[in-house]
Write a protein that holds these residues in place. Structure first.
Motif, PDB file in Angstrom:
ATOM      1  N   PRO A  38      -4.815   5.322  -2.323  1.00  0.00           N
ATOM      2  CA  PRO A  38      -5.748   4.209  -2.134  1.00  0.00           C
ATOM      3  C   PRO A  38      -6.554   4.378  -0.853  1.00  0.00           C
ATOM      4  O   PRO A  38      -6.038   4.818   0.169  1.00  0.00           O
ATOM      5  N   ALA A  39      -7.835   4.012  -0.931  1.00  0.00           N
ATOM      6  CA  ALA A  39      -8.698   4.106   0.249  1.00  0.00           C
ATOM      7  C   ALA A  39      -8.300   3.072   1.288  1.00  0.00           C
ATOM      8  O   ALA A  39      -8.431   3.306   2.491  1.00  0.00           O
ATOM      9  N   ARG A  40      -7.817   1.939   0.810  1.00  0.00           N
ATOM     10  CA  ARG A  40      -7.397   0.866   1.722  1.00  0.00           C
ATOM     11  C   ARG A  40      -6.175   0.174   1.148  1.00  0.00           C
ATOM     12  O   ARG A  40      -6.025   0.029  -0.072  1.00  0.00           O
ATOM     13  N   THR A  41      -5.293  -0.258   2.044  1.00  0.00           N
ATOM     14  CA  THR A  41      -4.172  -1.123   1.693  1.00  0.00           C
ATOM     15  C   THR A  41      -4.188  -2.279   2.694  1.00  0.00           C
ATOM     16  O   THR A  41      -4.620  -2.117   3.831  1.00  0.00           O
ATOM     17  N   GLN A  42      -3.712  -3.438   2.254  1.00  0.00           N
ATOM     18  CA  GLN A  42      -3.743  -4.558   3.187  1.00  0.00           C
ATOM     19  C   GLN A  42      -2.702  -5.619   2.853  1.00  0.00           C
ATOM     20  O   GLN A  42      -2.401  -5.875   1.689  1.00  0.00           O
ATOM     21  N   LEU A  43      -2.143  -6.184   3.910  1.00  0.00           N
ATOM     22  CA  LEU A  43      -1.265  -7.335   3.813  1.00  0.00           C
ATOM     23  C   LEU A  43      -2.125  -8.571   4.054  1.00  0.00           C
ATOM     24  O   LEU A  43      -2.814  -8.660   5.076  1.00  0.00           O
ATOM     25  N   ILE A  62       3.554  -3.818  -7.020  1.00  0.00           N
ATOM     26  CA  ILE A  62       2.378  -4.042  -6.186  1.00  0.00           C
ATOM     27  C   ILE A  62       1.684  -5.318  -6.657  1.00  0.00           C
ATOM     28  O   ILE A  62       1.356  -5.458  -7.834  1.00  0.00           O
ATOM     29  N   ASP A  63       1.449  -6.234  -5.734  1.00  0.00           N
ATOM     30  CA  ASP A  63       0.870  -7.523  -6.101  1.00  0.00           C
ATOM     31  C   ASP A  63      -0.472  -7.367  -6.797  1.00  0.00           C
ATOM     32  O   ASP A  63      -0.725  -7.999  -7.830  1.00  0.00           O
ATOM     33  N   ARG A  64      -1.345  -6.544  -6.234  1.00  0.00           N
ATOM     34  CA  ARG A  64      -2.675  -6.406  -6.828  1.00  0.00           C
ATOM     35  C   ARG A  64      -3.306  -5.089  -6.419  1.00  0.00           C
ATOM     36  O   ARG A  64      -3.106  -4.632  -5.283  1.00  0.00           O
ATOM     37  N   ILE A  65      -4.065  -4.488  -7.335  1.00  0.00           N
ATOM     38  CA  ILE A  65      -4.863  -3.310  -7.027  1.00  0.00           C
ATOM     39  C   ILE A  65      -6.297  -3.595  -7.450  1.00  0.00           C
ATOM     40  O   ILE A  65      -6.547  -4.043  -8.579  1.00  0.00           O
ATOM     41  N   ASP A  66      -7.240  -3.382  -6.540  1.00  0.00           N
ATOM     42  CA  ASP A  66      -8.668  -3.531  -6.829  1.00  0.00           C
ATOM     43  C   ASP A  66      -9.298  -2.148  -6.952  1.00  0.00           C
ATOM     44  O   ASP A  66      -8.867  -1.196  -6.291  1.00  0.00           O
ATOM     45  N   LEU A 110      -4.016  -7.775   7.482  1.00  0.00           N
ATOM     46  CA  LEU A 110      -3.561  -6.624   8.256  1.00  0.00           C
ATOM     47  C   LEU A 110      -3.819  -5.382   7.407  1.00  0.00           C
ATOM     48  O   LEU A 110      -3.120  -5.137   6.424  1.00  0.00           O
ATOM     49  N   PRO A 111      -4.841  -4.582   7.745  1.00  0.00           N
ATOM     50  CA  PRO A 111      -5.229  -3.459   6.893  1.00  0.00           C
ATOM     51  C   PRO A 111      -4.653  -2.119   7.360  1.00  0.00           C
ATOM     52  O   PRO A 111      -4.298  -1.934   8.522  1.00  0.00           O
ATOM     53  N   LEU A 112      -4.607  -1.199   6.412  1.00  0.00           N
ATOM     54  CA  LEU A 112      -4.271   0.194   6.712  1.00  0.00           C
ATOM     55  C   LEU A 112      -5.038   1.072   5.740  1.00  0.00           C
ATOM     56  O   LEU A 112      -4.929   0.896   4.521  1.00  0.00           O
ATOM     57  N   ASP A 113      -5.808   1.996   6.264  1.00  0.00           N
ATOM     58  CA  ASP A 113      -6.457   3.017   5.440  1.00  0.00           C
ATOM     59  C   ASP A 113      -5.589   4.264   5.526  1.00  0.00           C
ATOM     60  O   ASP A 113      -5.659   5.017   6.510  1.00  0.00           O
ATOM     61  N   PRO A 114      -4.720   4.488   4.526  1.00  0.00           N
ATOM     62  CA  PRO A 114      -3.686   5.529   4.659  1.00  0.00           C
ATOM     63  C   PRO A 114      -4.263   6.938   4.765  1.00  0.00           C
ATOM     64  O   PRO A 114      -5.166   7.318   4.020  1.00  0.00           O
ATOM     65  N   GLN A 115      -3.705   7.662   5.717  1.00  0.00           N
ATOM     66  CA  GLN A 115      -4.076   9.051   5.945  1.00  0.00           C
ATOM     67  C   GLN A 115      -2.883   9.948   5.600  1.00  0.00           C
ATOM     68  O   GLN A 115      -1.789   9.471   5.308  1.00  0.00           O
ATOM     69  N   VAL A 157      -5.081  -1.578  -2.333  1.00  0.00           N
ATOM     70  CA  VAL A 157      -3.796  -2.228  -2.600  1.00  0.00           C
ATOM     71  C   VAL A 157      -3.715  -3.506  -1.773  1.00  0.00           C
ATOM     72  O   VAL A 157      -4.002  -3.499  -0.573  1.00  0.00           O
ATOM     73  N   VAL A 158      -3.305  -4.595  -2.426  1.00  0.00           N
ATOM     74  CA  VAL A 158      -3.194  -5.888  -1.758  1.00  0.00           C
ATOM     75  C   VAL A 158      -1.785  -6.433  -1.952  1.00  0.00           C
ATOM     76  O   VAL A 158      -1.279  -6.473  -3.077  1.00  0.00           O
ATOM     77  N   ASP A 159      -1.180  -6.849  -0.851  1.00  0.00           N
ATOM     78  CA  ASP A 159       0.140  -7.481  -0.916  1.00  0.00           C
ATOM     79  C   ASP A 159       0.045  -8.841  -0.231  1.00  0.00           C
ATOM     80  O   ASP A 159      -0.362  -8.928   0.931  1.00  0.00           O
ATOM     81  N   TYR A 160       0.408  -9.898  -0.962  1.00  0.00           N
ATOM     82  CA  TYR A 160       0.331 -11.245  -0.413  1.00  0.00           C
ATOM     83  C   TYR A 160       1.581 -11.569   0.398  1.00  0.00           C
ATOM     84  O   TYR A 160       2.702 -11.246  -0.002  1.00  0.00           O
TER      85      TYR A 160
END
Length: 282
Positions: A194-199, A144-148, A208-213, A158-161
């Motif tokens: 994660p509350a949010r993940t995003q490309l 995973i590129d980055r986790i805040d 491009l976000p996704l709040d996983p359910q 979660v952040v993916d570049y």
């Protein structure tokens, strides 16, 4: 990032290999079973170097994560990338071409600082390797590129570049499957969804976000299990089918593909047995 060998691991299934098999089973065979190396490509050298700059940036204390610091790090990050991937050297005929690529990296870093302010973010991981096991025993892994981490409630992002183009709307759900994969990894390995993940598409300056359910996690786990079952069947039968389509134009394995008059090599038995361990036998 690709699951390139940083350390020795038991076999696992990454998102990139899951996607590769779904696009073309034979391509999975050639890359993972036969292990035929792919020729170096400029977009990979570019993307790897950009990721290195951002990884280094988030290693700094928050007040030091400045635009100037990132730009100053580009030459060193580029040298490190070339040292780690000596095959990239053949992409460049002159030092001027290397300088040109570093110029492209500077442009992307300029754009990145219009998207986020790194000094405000609490980093909980960068280039983080995460492994987990699905409910059907499939061992999965990702970098995973980055986790805040949110300082108020401890939630994760979660952040993916991405250094490529942002996909068209009709293809965005497929792109988001990578985020669902990472969300599943963290849920199973860290017991926290994660509350949010995003490309983050750097050149396009778009997110491009996704709040996983729950249905996202259920769906991607089902996809992983079903896809690995199909890979197992192909390994046991010693036969991977072809899937001809638009992406064949860019495939580096055409000379081994019967769709293009090529001959598919025999699969090494020891490699088959190794990959079959991806599903736990316990």
């Amino acid at each position: 990032m690709e699951e390139s060998a940083k350390t020795v691991h038991n076999p696992t299934l990454s998102y990139s290999r899951l996607k590769e098999f779904k696009q073309c089973p034979l391509r999975y065979q050639l890359s993972m079973v036969n292990r035929i190396p792919q020729p170096p490509q400029m977009h990979l050298a570019f993307g790897t170097a950009v990721h290195q700059v951002l990884e280094n940036l988030y290693a700094l204390p928050r007040p030091e994560r400045t635009h100037e610091a990132a730009l100053a790090d580009i030459p060193e990050a580029f040298r490190f990338t070339m040292d780690e991937h000596p095959e990239y050297e053949e992409l460049f005929e002159t030092e001027a071409e290397k300088e040109e690529l570093q110029g492209r990296i500077r442009t992307v870093i300029d754009k990145y600082f219009l998207i986020e302010n790194p000094s405000l973010l609490i980093n909980a991981g960068r280039e983080l390797e995460v492994q987990a096991v699905t409910d059907e025993g499939v061992n999965i892994r990702g970098f995973i590129d980055r986790i805040d981490r949110n300082p108020n409630d401890g939630s994760l992002r979660v952040v993916d570049y991405k250094t490529g183009k942002m996909p068209r709307p009709q293809y965005q759900q497929d792109a988001l499957d990578q985020l669902r994969f990472y969300a599943l990894l963290l849920t199973k390995a860290k017991k926290q969804t994660p509350a949010r993940t995003q490309l983050v598409y750097l050149e396009a300056q778009q997110i491009l976000p996704l709040d996983p359910q729950g249905h996202d996690l259920y769906g991607i786990e089902k996809t992983i299990n079903q896809t690995w079952t199909r890979i197992e069947e192909a390994l046991n039968k010693r036969y991977f089918t072809t899937r001809k389509g638009p992406l064949c134009t860019w495939c580096p394995f055409q000379e081994y593909c019967p769709e293009f008059g090529g001959k598919t090599p025999e699969m090494p038995e020891d490699r088959i047995e190794y990959l079959l361990q991806i599903r736990s036998q316990d």
